[in-house]
Design an enzyme around this catalytic site. Structure first.
Site, PDB file in Angstrom:
ATOM      1  N   ASN A  14      40.496  41.181  93.555  1.00 33.77           N
ATOM      2  CA  ASN A  14      40.241  42.485  93.000  1.00 33.77           C
ATOM      3  C   ASN A  14      40.389  42.558  91.553  1.00 33.77           C
ATOM      4  O   ASN A  14      41.810  42.642  91.905  1.00 33.77           O
ATOM      5  CB  ASN A  14      40.083  43.785  94.142  1.00 33.77           C
ATOM      6  N   LYS A  59      44.552  41.669  92.206  1.00 33.56           N
ATOM      7  CA  LYS A  59      44.965  40.927  93.734  1.00 33.56           C
ATOM      8  C   LYS A  59      43.852  40.796  94.176  1.00 33.56           C
ATOM      9  O   LYS A  59      42.475  39.383  94.200  1.00 33.56           O
ATOM     10  CB  LYS A  59      44.305  42.846  94.575  1.00 33.56           C
ATOM     11  N   ARG A  63      35.501  42.456  93.630  1.00 35.87           N
ATOM     12  CA  ARG A  63      35.014  43.587  94.485  1.00 35.87           C
ATOM     13  C   ARG A  63      34.886  44.290  92.931  1.00 35.87           C
ATOM     14  O   ARG A  63      35.336  43.677  92.010  1.00 35.87           O
ATOM     15  CB  ARG A  63      36.441  44.255  94.749  1.00 35.87           C
ATOM     16  N   HIS A  68      34.386  53.456  98.349  1.00 33.06           N
ATOM     17  CA  HIS A  68      35.203  52.999  99.376  1.00 33.06           C
ATOM     18  C   HIS A  68      34.053  53.116 100.460  1.00 33.06           C
ATOM     19  O   HIS A  68      33.759  52.290 101.554  1.00 33.06           O
ATOM     20  CB  HIS A  68      36.183  54.611  99.968  1.00 33.06           C
ATOM     21  N   HIS A  80      38.197  57.638 105.065  1.00 30.35           N
ATOM     22  CA  HIS A  80      38.887  56.844 104.700  1.00 30.35           C
ATOM     23  C   HIS A  80      40.359  58.006 103.670  1.00 30.35           C
ATOM     24  O   HIS A  80      40.043  57.769 102.741  1.00 30.35           O
ATOM     25  CB  HIS A  80      38.646  55.469 103.646  1.00 30.35           C
ATOM     26  N   GLY A 122      43.361  57.048  97.380  1.00 32.82           N
ATOM     27  CA  GLY A 122      42.547  57.616  97.151  1.00 32.82           C
ATOM     28  C   GLY A 122      41.936  57.864  98.549  1.00 32.82           C
ATOM     29  O   GLY A 122      42.584  57.553  99.278  1.00 32.82           O
ATOM     30  N   ARG A 136      45.150  63.132  92.901  1.00 35.07           N
ATOM     31  CA  ARG A 136      43.984  63.473  92.204  1.00 35.07           C
ATOM     32  C   ARG A 136      43.453  64.462  93.063  1.00 35.07           C
ATOM     33  O   ARG A 136      44.035  64.931  93.933  1.00 35.07           O
ATOM     34  CB  ARG A 136      42.768  62.490  92.556  1.00 35.07           C
ATOM     35  N   ILE A 167      46.993  56.829 105.694  1.00 32.04           N
ATOM     36  CA  ILE A 167      47.459  57.593 106.124  1.00 32.04           C
ATOM     37  C   ILE A 167      46.311  58.030 107.604  1.00 32.04           C
ATOM     38  O   ILE A 167      46.893  58.048 108.281  1.00 32.04           O
ATOM     39  CB  ILE A 167      46.683  58.893 105.425  1.00 32.04           C
ATOM     40  N   GLY A 168      44.960  57.398 107.481  1.00 32.79           N
ATOM     41  CA  GLY A 168      44.308  57.550 108.043  1.00 32.79           C
ATOM     42  C   GLY A 168      44.652  56.899 109.843  1.00 32.79           C
ATOM     43  O   GLY A 168      44.491  56.995 110.585  1.00 32.79           O
ATOM     44  N   GLU A 192      39.021  46.322 103.960  1.00 32.58           N
ATOM     45  CA  GLU A 192      37.381  45.233 103.217  1.00 32.58           C
ATOM     46  C   GLU A 192      38.069  43.775 102.198  1.00 32.58           C
ATOM     47  O   GLU A 192      36.886  43.522 102.167  1.00 32.58           O
ATOM     48  CB  GLU A 192      38.202  46.489 101.467  1.00 32.58           C
TER      49      GLU A 192
HETATM   50  P1  ADP Z   1      45.465  52.461  98.213  1.00 38.38           P
HETATM   51  O1  ADP Z   1      44.604  53.624  98.281  1.00 38.38           O
HETATM   52  O2  ADP Z   1      46.473  52.213  97.597  1.00 38.38           O
HETATM   53  O3  ADP Z   1      45.142  51.046  99.289  1.00 38.38           O
HETATM   54  P2  ADP Z   1      46.914  53.064 101.286  1.00 38.38           P
HETATM   55  O4  ADP Z   1      45.780  52.678 102.047  1.00 38.38           O
HETATM   56  O5  ADP Z   1      47.878  51.562 100.990  1.00 38.38           O
HETATM   57  O6  ADP Z   1      46.881  53.074  99.570  1.00 38.38           O
HETATM   58  O7  ADP Z   1      47.694  54.324 101.599  1.00 38.38           O
HETATM   59  C1  ADP Z   1      48.747  54.658 100.821  1.00 38.38           C
HETATM   60  C2  ADP Z   1      49.250  56.098 101.975  1.00 38.38           C
HETATM   61  O8  ADP Z   1      49.340  55.825 103.119  1.00 38.38           O
HETATM   62  C3  ADP Z   1      50.606  57.000 101.111  1.00 38.38           C
HETATM   63  O9  ADP Z   1      51.044  58.459 100.954  1.00 38.38           O
HETATM   64  C4  ADP Z   1      51.746  56.475 102.567  1.00 38.38           C
HETATM   65  O10 ADP Z   1      52.091  57.289 102.949  1.00 38.38           O
HETATM   66  C5  ADP Z   1      50.564  56.875 103.760  1.00 38.38           C
HETATM   67  N1  ADP Z   1      50.590  56.303 104.982  1.00 38.38           N
HETATM   68  C6  ADP Z   1      51.580  54.698 105.103  1.00 38.38           C
HETATM   69  N2  ADP Z   1      52.151  54.975 106.379  1.00 38.38           N
HETATM   70  C7  ADP Z   1      52.154  56.020 106.603  1.00 38.38           C
HETATM   71  C8  ADP Z   1      52.601  56.265 107.971  1.00 38.38           C
HETATM   72  N3  ADP Z   1      54.050  55.415 108.977  1.00 38.38           N
HETATM   73  N4  ADP Z   1      52.875  58.197 108.462  1.00 38.38           N
HETATM   74  C9  ADP Z   1      52.113  58.578 106.744  1.00 38.38           C
HETATM   75  N5  ADP Z   1      51.413  58.141 105.836  1.00 38.38           N
HETATM   76  C10 ADP Z   1      51.703  56.924 105.541  1.00 38.38           C
END
Ligand code: ADP
Length: 396
Positions: free
Chosen positions: A9, A16, A87, A176, A204, A208, A237, A328-329, A381
């Site tokens: 990537n 990466k 990617r 995504h 997702h 982003g 964003r 986050i999810g 991914e």
């Molecule tokens: P990217 O889109 O750069 O791949 P990630 O999928 O790694 O990002 O997601 C990063 C986000 O996930 C950040 O906002 C981070 O704070 C959030 N995150 C990671 N762990 C937790 C947690 N335990 N609680 C809440 N948010 C989290």
């Protein structure tokens, strides 16, 4: 004999990579080269719990690729690599699926660079550098946009003059896609329903963020558009805004299109609203301690997310599964609970204990048995890219 797929990537200043075991689908090695083309370029390898960090003598993409090659050589892994998967951010309307890379594919990806001027040139650089370092290995391009090429016209057209679509490719593409495709298949399996007869909303949520409506395994709508700026509130964003903002800010701030574009991409979203951070975890902690900016940022984020999920149900006509993925999810019980409570009218009822237990790689169902199904799914991914690469290169 063990065989591997190398997944790459490539960004403008980063590269990466992951080495995926084609038989077990396990990740043997991951790594990241950073600050490429700048002072202090370095590369990190992570393998079997060990971390190796090196300064790059040749601090560009070619130097990073050579460092990967010599790391693999030293561990007798180079010979196990059967193919390379890349990617690629934007495939425009040229690519509906992953594809083997040849000169015509490289030219078509170059053609899409007008739609993703920051990303596609970097992706191309990754492919050309890999071709030079690993001559003779088949290479595959896997596009963020390809999965969404099944969207119907009424979902992808903007209500602007049709000539802009015909002559300039102005339409919604979505991103995504590799993640949405992977997690939708996982969700159908976990829910015990056939993917070919399912109505799934995939959320997702990382730095982003996008939602996708996936009907019978195909994307029928998504929240990102021509660029990844459209849709949900994200880390930095804005997501959806009134396009009238451009004219208004141009005179209010005496700035130009580039200035406003940077403001909406880099200083907005959770960061702009909270005036504290773009990081969801930090904001949750600050909100729990009463920080007003963090509280309103999280509320706008969750409200807009719930609204977009409900909009995706219009595209599907029903909802069998809502899934959460991304940093986050996968890790925020707070966001998931807030959103599911707002979506009670769609039949969701949160299993609070299951929701609190689902983080740091623990996937599973977070809704009660009599509720519409809500799941947490870990995205991967790199694995999806490796699987596509293997499928297109086996026997080559
Ligand atoms: P990217 O889109 O750069 O791949 P990630 O999928 O790694 O990002 O997601 C990063 C986000 O996930 C950040 O906002 C981070 O704070 C959030 N995150 C990671 N762990 C937790 C947690 N335990 N609680 C809440 N948010 C989290």
């Amino acid at each position: 004999m063990i065989t591997h797929t190398l997944v790459i990537n490539c960004g403008s200043s980063s590269l990466k990579f992951a080495l995926i075991n084609a038989q077990t689908q396990d990740t043997t090695l991951t790594g990241l080269a950073e600050k490429l083309g700048m002072a202090g370029a370095c590369i990190t390898f992570k393998q079997a719990g060990q971390k190796v960090e090196l300064t790059l003598a040749q601090g560009d993409h070619a130097g990073a690729m050579k460092a990967i090659l010599s790391y693999l050589d030293e561990r007798a892994l180079t010979g196990s690599i059967t193919a390379i998967g890349h990617r690629v951010v934007h495939g425009g309307e040229n690519f509906h699926a992953s594809t083997l890379i040849d000169d015509s594919v490289l030219a078509a990806i170059e053609d899409c660079a007008r739609l993703a001027p920051l990303h596609n040139p970097a992706n191309l650089l990754g492919m050309r550098t890999a071709q030079a370092c690993f001559p003779g290995l088949p290479q595959v391009a896997v596009f963020d946009t390809a999965f969404h090429q099944t969207m119907p016209q009424h979902a992808y057209l903007y209500a602007v003059p049709m000539a802009l679509y015909r002559e300039h490719g102005v339409r919604r593409y979505g991103f995504h896609g590799t993640s949405h495709r992977f997690v939708a298949a996982e969700a159908a399996r976990m829910a015990g329903i056939p993917l070919e007869n399912s109505a799934i909303v995939s959320a997702h949520l990382g730095n982003g963020a996008s939602v996708a409506a996936i009907l019978n395994g195909q994307s029928v709508d998504t929240s990102m558009g021509l660029t990844p700026l459209e849709g949900l509130v994200m880390g930095t964003r804005s997501g959806d805004i009134d396009p009238g903002l451009f004219g208004y800010l141009a005179s209010a701030l005496n700035t130009d299109v580039d200035g406003i574009t940077a403001l909406l991409n880099k200083q907005s979203g959770l960061l702009g609203l909270s005036e504290l951070s773009s990081d969801c975890r930090e904001l949750e902690e600050a909100a729990a301690n009463g920080h007003p900016g963090a509280i309103i940022a999280m509320e706008v984020f969750c409200y807009r997310l719930a609204k977009q999920i409900a909009a995706m149900v219009v595209a599907l006509g029903r909802i069998d599964v809502l899934l959460f993925t991304g940093g986050i999810g996968e890790n925020s019980p707070f966001v998931r609970a807030n959103v599911l409570n707002k979506l009670a009218f769609l039949g969701f009822s949160l299993d609070a204990a299951a929701n609190d237990a689902a983080f740091r790689g623990k996937a599973g169902r977070i809704s009660h048995a009599d509720s519409t199904t809500a799941l947490v799914i870990n995205t991967n991914e790199e694995l999806m890219i490796a699987l596509d690469t293997a499928a297109l290169t086996q026997g080559k």
